[in-house]
Design a protein around this motif. Structure first.
Motif, mmCIF file in Angstrom:
data_model
loop_
_atom_site.group_PDB
_atom_site.id
_atom_site.type_symbol
_atom_site.label_atom_id
_atom_site.label_comp_id
_atom_site.label_asym_id
_atom_site.label_seq_id
_atom_site.Cartn_x
_atom_site.Cartn_y
_atom_site.Cartn_z
ATOM 1 N N GLU A 122 31.823 31.306 53.614
ATOM 2 C CA GLU A 122 33.480 31.535 54.235
ATOM 3 C C GLU A 122 33.695 29.612 53.116
ATOM 4 N N SER A 123 32.819 29.196 52.867
ATOM 5 C CA SER A 123 33.336 27.994 52.279
ATOM 6 C C SER A 123 34.191 27.836 50.862
ATOM 7 N N GLN A 125 34.477 30.822 49.498
ATOM 8 C CA GLN A 125 35.950 32.211 49.665
ATOM 9 C C GLN A 125 36.801 31.528 49.550
ATOM 10 N N LEU A 126 37.115 30.537 50.797
ATOM 11 C CA LEU A 126 37.976 29.625 50.844
ATOM 12 C C LEU A 126 38.535 29.221 49.615
ATOM 13 N N LEU A 127 37.202 28.062 49.392
ATOM 14 C CA LEU A 127 37.343 27.663 48.028
ATOM 15 C C LEU A 127 38.303 28.732 46.785
ATOM 16 N N ASP A 128 38.026 29.966 47.026
ATOM 17 C CA ASP A 128 38.387 30.898 45.317
ATOM 18 C C ASP A 128 39.564 31.194 45.868
ATOM 19 N N ARG A 129 40.138 31.696 47.146
ATOM 20 C CA ARG A 129 41.192 32.380 47.526
ATOM 21 C C ARG A 129 41.784 30.006 47.113
ATOM 22 N N SER A 130 41.667 29.434 47.551
ATOM 23 C CA SER A 130 42.813 28.000 47.289
ATOM 24 C C SER A 130 42.892 27.903 45.899
ATOM 25 N N MET A 131 41.697 28.453 45.369
ATOM 26 C CA MET A 131 42.138 28.061 43.235
ATOM 27 C C MET A 131 42.861 29.404 42.882
ATOM 28 N N THR A 132 42.829 30.608 43.443
ATOM 29 C CA THR A 132 43.692 31.887 43.302
ATOM 30 C C THR A 132 45.404 31.240 43.568
ATOM 31 N N ALA A 133 45.456 30.873 44.493
ATOM 32 C CA ALA A 133 46.364 30.642 44.954
ATOM 33 C C ALA A 133 47.403 29.373 43.897
#
Length: 259
Positions: A122-123, A125-133
């Motif tokens: 989950e951490s 995935q959160l990093l992935d979403r944050s960097m992409t956004a």
């Protein structure tokens, strides 16, 4: 003070990066967002702070306004997708060592960030979403301008190198830079010493960072020295770089005072 200790072999292997690195510029953009604003970035910073989506903000937990950040977040790759693949495949031991290296004792690390070192799904995935956004918000639309400014800077530095030589070109990366024997010093930077090991140094101009140069040793290959481009992103549209037919020792565009 930042000290970069060269060997003779390293000096023979200094080169400019061929393309800007999206994840390096992303990290620098986010750190610029949290720094006391340089005058040239005031409007950009205000707009970026207002438009940065909530999904992007976890990235701010990992970055410092001083330019200190975990190196696994900004591989010097020329493509965003390629860079994200490199981030996702970072060995867990390297993730852990980098998070420990940049830890600020006065600032507790967010729980999700601690999970990165443990491989928590989950951490990550959160990093992935944050960097992409964050990339979509801050850089995706501006990337053609970033590339244009990067290549204008690289062309000007190449002319400087041909006219003035390597040592003068390297000290020209920062007003405070100086040589002490085989050591390049940046007195107004953060305290760090890096000994190069014969693999050379890659110069990365950044259009989104106007403070002191930053160095990023790589697990494999030459170290990376990030330095502020003469013409930052907010001024890039108005830049008038010298053409190849009229070489000049002047920078591509004059920056505002205090930048």
């Amino acid at each position: 003070m930042l000290r970069v200790r060269f060997t003779a072999e390293d000096l023979l292997r200094v080169r400019m990066a061929e393309e800007p690195a999206p994840l390096m510029e992303l990290g620098l953009a986010l750190m610029t967002l949290t720094r006391p604003a340089d005058p040239v970035f005031l409007r950009w910073r205000r707009r970026a702070q207002q438009s940065l989506p909530p999904q992007a903000r976890p990235m701010l937990d990992l970055l410092s306004p001083t330019g200190k950040s975990p190196l696994f977040l900004d591989p010097p790759t020329a493509g965003f997708a390629e860079g994200m693949d490199a981030v996702r495949s970072t060995p867990r031991a390297y993730v852990r060592s980098e998070l420990l290296r940049v830890r600020a004792p006065e600032r507790p690390r967010a729980r999700w960030a601690r999970g990165l070192a443990d491989g928590d799904r989950e951490s990550w995935q959160l990093l992935d979403r944050s960097m992409t956004a964050a990339y979509e918000s801050l850089l995706a639309g501006a990337w053609p301008r970033v590339r244009a400014g990067f290549h204008a800077e690289a062309a000007w530095r190449a002319r400087s190198l041909a006219r003035h030589g390597l040592l003068a070109t390297l000290t020209g990366l920062s007003p405070s830079a100086r040589w002490d024997g085989m050591t390049l010093e940046f007195p107004r930077a953060y305290n760090r010493e890096v000994r190069l090991t014969g693999q050379g140094l890659v110069l990365f101009p950044s259009l989104l960072w106007t403070a002191y140069p930053l160095i990023a040793p790589q697990p494999e290959g030459p170290a990376v020295l990030v330095y502020p481009a003469v013409t930052p992103l907010p001024l890039q549209e108005a830049a008038t770089a010298p053409t190849p037919s009229t070489p000049s020792s002047a920078p591509p565009a004059r920056r505002c005072s205090g930048c």
